[in-house]
Design a protein around this motif. Structure first.
Motif, PDB file in Angstrom:
ATOM      1  N   PRO A 281       0.805  -1.225   0.000  1.00 55.03           N
ATOM      2  CA  PRO A 281       0.000   0.000   0.000  1.00 55.03           C
ATOM      3  C   PRO A 281       0.835   1.270   0.000  1.00 55.03           C
ATOM      4  N   GLU A 282       1.956   1.266   0.725  1.00 59.82           N
ATOM      5  CA  GLU A 282       2.772   2.477   0.788  1.00 59.82           C
ATOM      6  C   GLU A 282       3.397   2.803  -0.568  1.00 59.82           C
ATOM      7  N   SER A 283       3.770   1.761  -1.324  1.00 57.95           N
ATOM      8  CA  SER A 283       4.340   1.989  -2.655  1.00 57.95           C
ATOM      9  C   SER A 283       3.280   2.532  -3.607  1.00 57.95           C
ATOM     10  N   LEU A 284       2.085   1.974  -3.521  1.00 61.85           N
ATOM     11  CA  LEU A 284       1.004   2.445  -4.376  1.00 61.85           C
ATOM     12  C   LEU A 284       0.617   3.878  -4.045  1.00 61.85           C
ATOM     13  N   ASN A 285       0.684   4.225  -2.776  1.00 61.20           N
ATOM     14  CA  ASN A 285       0.378   5.604  -2.382  1.00 61.20           C
ATOM     15  C   ASN A 285       1.402   6.578  -2.961  1.00 61.20           C
ATOM     16  N   GLU A 286       2.678   6.154  -3.012  1.00 61.26           N
ATOM     17  CA  GLU A 286       3.708   7.003  -3.617  1.00 61.26           C
ATOM     18  C   GLU A 286       3.429   7.209  -5.099  1.00 61.26           C
ATOM     19  N   ARG A 288       0.480   7.088  -6.477  1.00 58.95           N
ATOM     20  CA  ARG A 288      -0.715   7.938  -6.549  1.00 58.95           C
ATOM     21  C   ARG A 288      -0.353   9.404  -6.372  1.00 58.95           C
ATOM     22  N   ILE A 289       0.505   9.711  -5.404  1.00 57.21           N
ATOM     23  CA  ILE A 289       0.926  11.092  -5.166  1.00 57.21           C
ATOM     24  C   ILE A 289       1.681  11.638  -6.373  1.00 57.21           C
ATOM     25  N   GLU A 299      -7.803  12.953  -8.326  1.00 51.89           N
ATOM     26  CA  GLU A 299      -8.302  12.919  -6.943  1.00 51.89           C
ATOM     27  C   GLU A 299      -9.764  12.490  -6.894  1.00 51.89           C
ATOM     28  N   ASN A 302     -11.401   6.633  -8.160  1.00 52.81           N
ATOM     29  CA  ASN A 302     -10.941   5.575  -7.269  1.00 52.81           C
ATOM     30  C   ASN A 302     -10.083   4.559  -8.015  1.00 52.81           C
TER      31      ASN A 302
END
Length: 378
Positions: A281-286, A288-289, A299, A302
């Motif tokens: 999840p943390e990699s995917l969030n990076e 996404r940002i 934004e 989904n």
């Protein structure tokens, strides 16, 4: 090997294995069997974006760039052939690709890159901030310029896999899933086949197209490793985006690939994590940002999918394609890293030519396994 008198075994049913099987069978070189330890096309080929961007990524007019450029051009005829043979449209899009700059420093570096690429014949144009926004209205206001590569584009990797599978079957290729090869068989420095968990498969030639797992199979006959490392790439997708970009867009921290079905793919991480395919999840969030920096409107949408694949990276950065010097009839096709989809037509053509004619000119394949890096087989 000439005429359809021999038997060829291909280990691995990703894009490289399927493309190679189809090409060999199409030329009627030999009977072809493909074995896959899992499901067809569900490893690195599945977790790809299908980018065809050799010019955007060009840093020098070397053998690797020339191979990528030539293979890119092969997709025009390949897409027509596959549609005619299978009815599957691989969604080849020649809309070009944009490399965007999000600050002045990036723009200045992009201009230098473009100047160097133009000197070696790459078709590219640098767009100012205003022109970039006019050319690609979906871009953020923060974009300060972009380089446009008209000869680049994309293909739907999953549709490509489906089309190659159907075409290969049409040409008589036997394809078996859930058949894991435990070891190769060599007698008097000549390949004889391979052993699966519960059977022996004899063959006159073997192509190991097992991606990051290739070294493990070579080790079963004491072949020195090619230096492969599995590099995990995570990719995410947005669904039903109503403001899709018109082009492949590449930024410093991510790329975006629009699909005709309304998806927008965002990729990709590059992680030396061994054989772990876990989606983090943390990699995917990076990712996404990073995507929001280029497309703030995301934004509102989904995520619909997140997948990871293990890309085979070979020491030196180039793929390894061709016959192992110490074992007659044993071929490898691996190390394509992030360019497996792009290089699949050229890889298939090279292997089919080498298998059909042992006198195939070495100059037409700069990626042959080196004598200096391989030990003799037992």
């Amino acid at each position: 090997m000439t005429g359809k008198s021999g038997k060829i075994l291909i280990i691995g049913a990703g894009v490289i294995g399927l493309a190679t099987a189809r090409e060999i069978a199409k030329r009627k070189i030999a009977e072809v069997t493909v074995v896959e330890r899992g499901q067809i096309g569900r490893e690195a080929s599945f977790a790809a974006a299908g980018m065809l961007t050799p010019n955007l990524e060009c840093s020098a007019e070397d053998e690797f760039y020339l191979a990528c450029r030539d293979s890119n051009r092969m997709f025009d005829s390949l897409s027509v052939e596959l549609l005619d043979e299978t009815g599957v449209d691989i969604d080849l899009a020649r809309t070009g690709a944009l490399a965007v700059a999000t600050n002045t420093a990036e723009a200045e570096q992009a201009i230098k890159t473009v100047e160097g690429q133009i000197r070696i014949g790459v078709q590219v144009t640098f767009l100012s901030t205003k022109d970039a926004r006019r050319f690609e209205p979906s871009l953020s206001d923060s974009i300060v310029g972009a380089a446009f590569y008209p000869e680049d584009g994309q293909v739907d990797n999953r549709r490509l896999i489906a089309a190659l599978f159907k075409s290969a079957k049409k040409y008589g290729v036997k394809i078996r899933e859930k058949t894991e090869i435990a070891s190769l068989i060599v007698e008097k420095k000549k390949i004889r086949g391979a052993r699966a968990r519960s059977e022996t498969i004899m063959a006159d030639a073997v192509v190991v197209a097992a991606g990051a797992w290739t070294d493990r199979l070579l080790a079963t006959i004491n072949i020195a490793p090619l230096g492969l490392r599995p590099i995990r790439g995570q990719i995410l997708a947005y669904l039903d985006c109503r403001v899709l970009p018109k082009h492949v867009v590449v930024g410093r921290r991510c790329y975006a690939v629009p699909r005709v079905d309304g998806r927008l793919l965002i990729g990709a991480t590059s992680e030396d994590a061994g054989f772990c395919k876990q989606v983090l999840p943390e990699s995917l969030n990076e990712l996404r940002i990073a995507a929001l920096e280029i497309f703030p409107w995301l934004e509102r949408f989904n995520l619909c999918e997140a997948v990871a694949g293990l890309r085979p990276y070979c020491a030196g950065g180039n793929p390894v394609i061709g016959e192992i010097p110490s074992v007659k009839g044993l071929f490898v096709a691996t190390g394509h890293y992030r360019n497996g989809i792009l290089l699949s037509p050229l890889t298939a053509a090279i292997l089919a030519s080498e298998i059909a004619d042992s006198s195939f000119e070495s100059g037409r394949n700069p990626f042959r396994p080196s004598l200096t890096t391989l030990a003799s087989a037992s």
